[in-house]
Design a protein around this motif. Structure first.
Motif, mmCIF file in Angstrom:
data_model
loop_
_atom_site.group_PDB
_atom_site.id
_atom_site.type_symbol
_atom_site.label_atom_id
_atom_site.label_comp_id
_atom_site.label_asym_id
_atom_site.label_seq_id
_atom_site.Cartn_x
_atom_site.Cartn_y
_atom_site.Cartn_z
ATOM 1 N N ILE A 4 0.825 -1.206 0.000
ATOM 2 C CA ILE A 4 0.000 0.000 0.000
ATOM 3 C C ILE A 4 0.860 1.258 0.000
ATOM 4 N N LEU A 5 1.766 1.362 0.978
ATOM 5 C CA LEU A 5 2.522 2.593 1.118
ATOM 6 C C LEU A 5 3.631 2.721 0.078
ATOM 7 N N GLY A 6 4.328 1.621 -0.199
ATOM 8 C CA GLY A 6 5.428 1.670 -1.150
ATOM 9 C C GLY A 6 4.958 1.621 -2.591
ATOM 10 N N ILE A 7 4.304 0.513 -2.966
ATOM 11 C CA ILE A 7 3.855 0.353 -4.348
ATOM 12 C C ILE A 7 2.745 1.348 -4.676
ATOM 13 N N GLY A 8 1.794 1.490 -3.749
ATOM 14 C CA GLY A 8 0.718 2.456 -3.968
ATOM 15 C C GLY A 8 1.251 3.868 -4.121
ATOM 16 N N GLY A 9 2.250 4.235 -3.283
ATOM 17 C CA GLY A 9 2.841 5.560 -3.380
ATOM 18 C C GLY A 9 3.537 5.774 -4.717
ATOM 19 N N ILE A 10 4.272 4.758 -5.181
ATOM 20 C CA ILE A 10 4.979 4.864 -6.460
ATOM 21 C C ILE A 10 3.996 4.970 -7.623
ATOM 22 N N VAL A 11 2.941 4.153 -7.585
ATOM 23 C CA VAL A 11 1.936 4.199 -8.652
ATOM 24 C C VAL A 11 1.266 5.570 -8.692
ATOM 25 N N ALA A 12 0.954 6.123 -7.515
ATOM 26 C CA ALA A 12 0.305 7.437 -7.471
ATOM 27 C C ALA A 12 1.193 8.520 -8.066
ATOM 28 N N ILE A 13 2.505 8.399 -7.865
ATOM 29 C CA ILE A 13 3.431 9.400 -8.394
ATOM 30 C C ILE A 13 3.645 9.217 -9.895
ATOM 31 N N LEU A 14 3.817 7.961 -10.327
ATOM 32 C CA LEU A 14 4.122 7.695 -11.731
ATOM 33 C C LEU A 14 2.897 7.799 -12.632
ATOM 34 N N ALA A 15 1.721 7.470 -12.081
ATOM 35 C CA ALA A 15 0.505 7.486 -12.906
ATOM 36 C C ALA A 15 -0.602 8.238 -12.177
ATOM 37 N N PRO A 16 -0.451 9.543 -12.005
ATOM 38 C CA PRO A 16 -1.494 10.312 -11.309
ATOM 39 C C PRO A 16 -2.815 10.264 -12.063
ATOM 40 N N GLY A 17 -3.858 10.112 -11.315
ATOM 41 C CA GLY A 17 -5.183 10.053 -11.935
ATOM 42 C C GLY A 17 -6.196 9.483 -10.971
ATOM 43 N N GLY A 18 -7.360 9.179 -11.456
ATOM 44 C CA GLY A 18 -8.416 8.652 -10.626
ATOM 45 C C GLY A 18 -8.189 7.189 -10.258
ATOM 46 N N PHE A 19 -8.539 6.831 -9.044
ATOM 47 C CA PHE A 19 -8.502 5.439 -8.610
ATOM 48 C C PHE A 19 -9.626 4.689 -9.320
ATOM 49 N N PRO A 20 -9.384 3.463 -9.806
ATOM 50 C CA PRO A 20 -10.432 2.737 -10.547
ATOM 51 C C PRO A 20 -11.753 2.682 -9.785
ATOM 52 N N VAL A 21 -12.798 3.150 -10.413
ATOM 53 C CA VAL A 21 -14.110 3.206 -9.757
ATOM 54 C C VAL A 21 -14.587 1.813 -9.367
ATOM 55 N N SER A 22 -14.247 0.810 -10.170
ATOM 56 C CA SER A 22 -14.700 -0.557 -9.892
ATOM 57 C C SER A 22 -14.086 -1.126 -8.625
ATOM 58 N N LEU A 23 -12.992 -0.515 -8.129
ATOM 59 C CA LEU A 23 -12.353 -0.999 -6.910
ATOM 60 C C LEU A 23 -12.770 -0.216 -5.668
#
Length: 328
Positions: free
Chosen positions: A258-277
């Motif tokens: 969550i903190l590591g991978i989620g943080g990296i994904v948020a920085i590299l691919a900023p945008g909306g979190f998938p609505v289906s999740l």
């Protein structure tokens, strides 16, 4: 998937070898090193997904991997061998796991998940790691290298993944253990990066063939595949009586995801979190974290009955996802 599992084995073994020679305690090894090493496949797959513009797979992988860790892996491990739980690590690491899950739910509820939330996640991750290592060292948690080697042997050494390659390398560089451990780290990292590329690329092909969305393929197929190293490590640790390695592996991996991978994904691919999740997967993820802590806090032991409950919860979740796929 085979590259990810074998690469995770090599990476973990090399990391633990180096840690054992530095005299780091088994608990720190399980959370900081083994947890990170077994999360490397998730990291590789998620970074590859963001690189090719499939952020839905990356976020689905984060959510699905944590679901698999808390329910499937911990449940299967407890069924194999009941796990004793230490109070301090449970409330420290389990509390951070719960906090990270709540943080993800708050960020996902917003319309935009970008660099600022991602940076906050990474700062929290490194703060936690620094505190955990400091607490272990100040509290006399550092043990002799032989004790850590024992934990390493019980948790990792008997895994079949990458065994043939390990033996070949051992025969070549056994005279220099630091070179050996470094080669394991580099070889495992290379296999994980290659495997992450292959898994994500072909997962998208499968998803398109069956009409599955990116988030759905990430939370099911990719998440199950990248969670294989955690499953192998925890099962072997439980069988060898190294319960602290098994639990620390799950908690550490959840925090990294969550903190590591989620943080990296948020920085590299900023945008909306998938609505289906956002619903109902995130509430289910939060409930799984709470259920895991509840089972562990009951007499500070996760027995076979609690393991069955966790395992069946995951089977029910995957069954519901399968029906979703069939409905599409």
């Amino acid at each position: 998937m085979l590259l990810l599992v074998a690469g995770g084995e090599l990476l973990v073994r090399g990391a633990v070898d180096l840690a054992s020679r530095l005299g780091v305690s088994p608990l720190v090894v399980s959370i900081v090193i083994v947890g990170f090493g077994t999360s490397a496949p998730e990291l590789a797959a998620s970074i590859e997904a963001t690189r090719i513009g499939a952020a839905g797979i990356a976020w689905g992988n984060v959510v699905g991997s944590n679901m698999a860790n808390s329910l499937l892996i911990l449940g299967a491990t407890a069924i194999l061998a009941p796990l004793a739980v230490e109070r301090g690590p449970l409330w420290r690491d389990g509390g951070v796991t719960l906090l990270a899950t709540l943080l993800l739910c708050v960020f996902a509820a917003d319309a935009f998940v970008g660099p600022l939330p991602g940076t906050a996640m990474l700062v929290l991750l490194f703060s936690y790691l620094g505190y955990a290592v400091y607490q272990e060292r100040s509290g006399g948690g550092v043990t002799a290298a032989s004790d850590v080697t024992l934990a390493h042997d019980g948790a990792v050494n008997e895994s079949e993944a990458g065994h043939w390659l390990v033996e070949k390398i051992e025969n070549t560089v056994a005279r220099n253990p630091f070179v050996f451990a470094s080669l394991l780290l580099l070889g495992g990292l290379l296999m994980i990066l290659t495997g992450g590329n292959v898994v994500v690329t072909h997962a998208i092909i499968i998803a398109s063939e069956f009409g599955m969305g990116e988030a759905l393929i990430g939370v099911t197929i990719v998440a199950l595949g990248t969670s294989a190293p955690e499953l192998v490590t925890s099962l072997i640790a439980a069988r060898k009586g190294q319960g602290e390695i098994a639990i620390g592996n799950v908690l550490g991996s959840n925090i990294y995801n969550i903190l590591g991978i989620g943080g990296i994904v948020a920085i590299l691919a900023p945008g909306g979190f998938p609505v289906s999740l956002v619903f109902p997967d995130l509430p289910i993820l939060l409930l799984s974290a709470l259920l895991m802590l509840l089972c562990a806090a009951t007499h500070y032991r996760i027995g076979r009955s609690e393991g069955v409950v966790l395992f069946l919860c995951y089977i029910s979740y995957i069954g519901w996802k399968a029906l979703t796929i069939m409905g599409q």
